[in-house]
Design a protein around this motif. Structure first.
Motif, PDB file in Angstrom:
ATOM      1  N   PRO A 104     -56.321  20.899 -12.884  1.00  0.00           N
ATOM      2  CA  PRO A 104     -57.116  22.137 -12.978  1.00  0.00           C
ATOM      3  C   PRO A 104     -57.453  22.787 -11.641  1.00  0.00           C
ATOM      4  CG  PRO A 104     -57.900  20.568 -14.594  1.00  0.00           C
ATOM      5  CD  PRO A 104     -56.866  19.851 -13.775  1.00  0.00           C
ATOM      6  N   GLU A 105     -57.837  21.990 -10.628  1.00  0.00           N
ATOM      7  CA  GLU A 105     -58.240  22.596  -9.355  1.00  0.00           C
ATOM      8  C   GLU A 105     -57.060  23.188  -8.589  1.00  0.00           C
ATOM      9  OE1 GLU A 105     -58.628  18.036  -8.656  1.00  0.00           O
ATOM     10  OE2 GLU A 105     -58.891  19.479 -10.283  1.00  0.00           O
ATOM     11  N   LYS A 106     -55.832  22.930  -9.064  1.00  0.00           N
ATOM     12  CA  LYS A 106     -54.645  23.452  -8.382  1.00  0.00           C
ATOM     13  C   LYS A 106     -54.059  24.679  -9.090  1.00  0.00           C
ATOM     14  CE  LYS A 106     -53.352  19.087  -6.185  1.00  0.00           C
ATOM     15  NZ  LYS A 106     -52.305  18.063  -5.992  1.00  0.00           N
ATOM     16  N   VAL A 107     -54.820  25.260 -10.016  1.00  0.00           N
ATOM     17  CA  VAL A 107     -54.332  26.473 -10.677  1.00  0.00           C
ATOM     18  C   VAL A 107     -54.066  27.544  -9.620  1.00  0.00           C
ATOM     19  CG1 VAL A 107     -56.664  27.396 -11.109  1.00  0.00           C
ATOM     20  CG2 VAL A 107     -54.748  28.108 -12.555  1.00  0.00           C
ATOM     21  N   HIS A 108     -52.950  28.216  -9.760  1.00  0.00           N
ATOM     22  CA  HIS A 108     -52.551  29.228  -8.779  1.00  0.00           C
ATOM     23  C   HIS A 108     -52.947  30.620  -9.276  1.00  0.00           C
ATOM     24  CE1 HIS A 108     -50.306  31.434  -5.802  1.00  0.00           C
ATOM     25  NE2 HIS A 108     -49.642  32.074  -6.743  1.00  0.00           N
ATOM     26  N   ILE A 109     -53.659  31.352  -8.430  1.00  0.00           N
ATOM     27  CA  ILE A 109     -54.065  32.722  -8.759  1.00  0.00           C
ATOM     28  C   ILE A 109     -53.461  33.636  -7.705  1.00  0.00           C
ATOM     29  CG2 ILE A 109     -55.994  34.248  -9.293  1.00  0.00           C
ATOM     30  CD1 ILE A 109     -57.735  31.774  -9.670  1.00  0.00           C
ATOM     31  N   SER A 110     -52.460  34.388  -8.090  1.00  0.00           N
ATOM     32  CA  SER A 110     -51.772  35.266  -7.149  1.00  0.00           C
ATOM     33  C   SER A 110     -52.710  36.379  -6.682  1.00  0.00           C
ATOM     34  CB  SER A 110     -50.533  35.885  -7.803  1.00  0.00           C
ATOM     35  OG  SER A 110     -50.921  36.757  -8.858  1.00  0.00           O
ATOM     36  N   ARG A 111     -52.322  37.033  -5.615  1.00  0.00           N
ATOM     37  CA  ARG A 111     -53.134  38.132  -5.096  1.00  0.00           C
ATOM     38  C   ARG A 111     -53.293  39.235  -6.133  1.00  0.00           C
ATOM     39  NH1 ARG A 111     -51.315  40.563   0.572  1.00  0.00           N
ATOM     40  NH2 ARG A 111     -51.809  38.390   1.095  1.00  0.00           N
ATOM     41  N   SER A 112     -52.216  39.548  -6.850  1.00  0.00           N
ATOM     42  CA  SER A 112     -52.291  40.609  -7.863  1.00  0.00           C
ATOM     43  C   SER A 112     -53.172  40.192  -9.032  1.00  0.00           C
ATOM     44  CB  SER A 112     -50.889  40.969  -8.359  1.00  0.00           C
ATOM     45  OG  SER A 112     -50.258  39.845  -8.952  1.00  0.00           O
ATOM     46  N   LEU A 113     -53.142  38.902  -9.389  1.00  0.00           N
ATOM     47  CA  LEU A 113     -53.991  38.447 -10.486  1.00  0.00           C
ATOM     48  C   LEU A 113     -55.457  38.438 -10.066  1.00  0.00           C
ATOM     49  CD1 LEU A 113     -54.105  37.468 -13.369  1.00  0.00           C
ATOM     50  CD2 LEU A 113     -53.707  35.136 -12.556  1.00  0.00           C
TER      51      LEU A 113
END
Length: 237
Positions: free
Chosen positions: A68-77
């Motif tokens: 869970p702590e490694k979820v990736h959130i892109s700049r656009s997201l």
């Protein structure tokens, strides 16, 4: 050759007996009773079959997972999360979520989430195992996901989106919430581009089995509601 399950027993063959081709096919038959489904998930096994086929049970190698702590959130997201008005809830519309996940997609009219599957997971929801995440915009359900929670593990089943980024936003909020509660892993089952973009990736089946052994017996005490906000989600790593 795969094993046909005894209709009077919830026992499964060892996951090491799963086929290489098709990857992970382990057994066939049985039913979708709550007891059999719970026994399956506890061993890293899940059902996946098309309507008209016998019930097929799978344990692929490698397994698609996400810490869970490694979820990736892109700049656009991140930008979309900051600029979009929405509300996230748990377990307020489980039937609507699973029906939306079962609806035909733009690329296919087929669905593996048959009425039989919907009834089975709705019963698991009634028993407190299956949970849904809902994303609402202007009072309308526009995205979400559902799956099974056991110990410190969440076994994801499916997600849907009726608006741009809706399922991704629901997923990253959910991952942050699971991180806060102390969950060790989200099982995403099989890789696809959507999951990879959110940070999911493959682990060997043996390593996934270690997660099961180490985390299924830990009882987490929390209520199923969101207590995080946007700044918790889009924090700088």
């Amino acid at each position: 050759m795969i094993q046909w399950l005894d209709p009077k027993s919830n026992l499964f063959p060892p996951i090491t007996r799963a086929l290489d081709d098709p990857n992970g096919l382990l057994a066939a038959g049985g039913d979708l009773s709550p007891e059999r489904l719970i026994a399956a998930y506890r061993q890293g096994i899940f059902p996946w079959f098309n309507q008209g086929e016998p019930i097929l049970w799978w344990s692929p190698d490698p397994r698609c997972t996400l810490v869970p702590e490694k979820v990736h959130i892109s700049r656009s997201l991140r930008k979309a999360i900051r600029s979009t008005e929405f509300e996230i809830t748990f377990d307020t519309a489980f039937s609507q979520v699973i029906q939306a996940c079962a609806a035909p997609r733009s690329y296919s009219d087929d669905t593996w989430i048959s009425t039989q599957m919907q009834m089975a997971y709705t019963e698991l929801h009634r028993r407190g195992y299956a949970h849904s995440v809902e994303l609402w915009q202007n009072g309308e359900l526009t995205g979400g996901l559902y799956g099974i929670a056991m110990g410190r593990l969440f076994f994801g089943e499916s997600m849907f989106s009726k608006a741009t980024n809706a399922s991704k936003i629901a997923f990253v909020f959910f991952a942050r919430q699971l991180e806060k509660w102390g969950y060790a892993l989200i099982d995403c089952q099989i890789e696809n581009d959507h999951l990879i973009s959110l940070g999911a990736g493959p682990v060997p089946r043996a390593e996934f089995k270690q997660y099961l052994d180490q985390n299924l017996e830990t009882e987490l005490s929390h209520r199923w509601y969101f207590d995080i906000d946007k700044k918790d989600v889009v924090r700088t790593e």
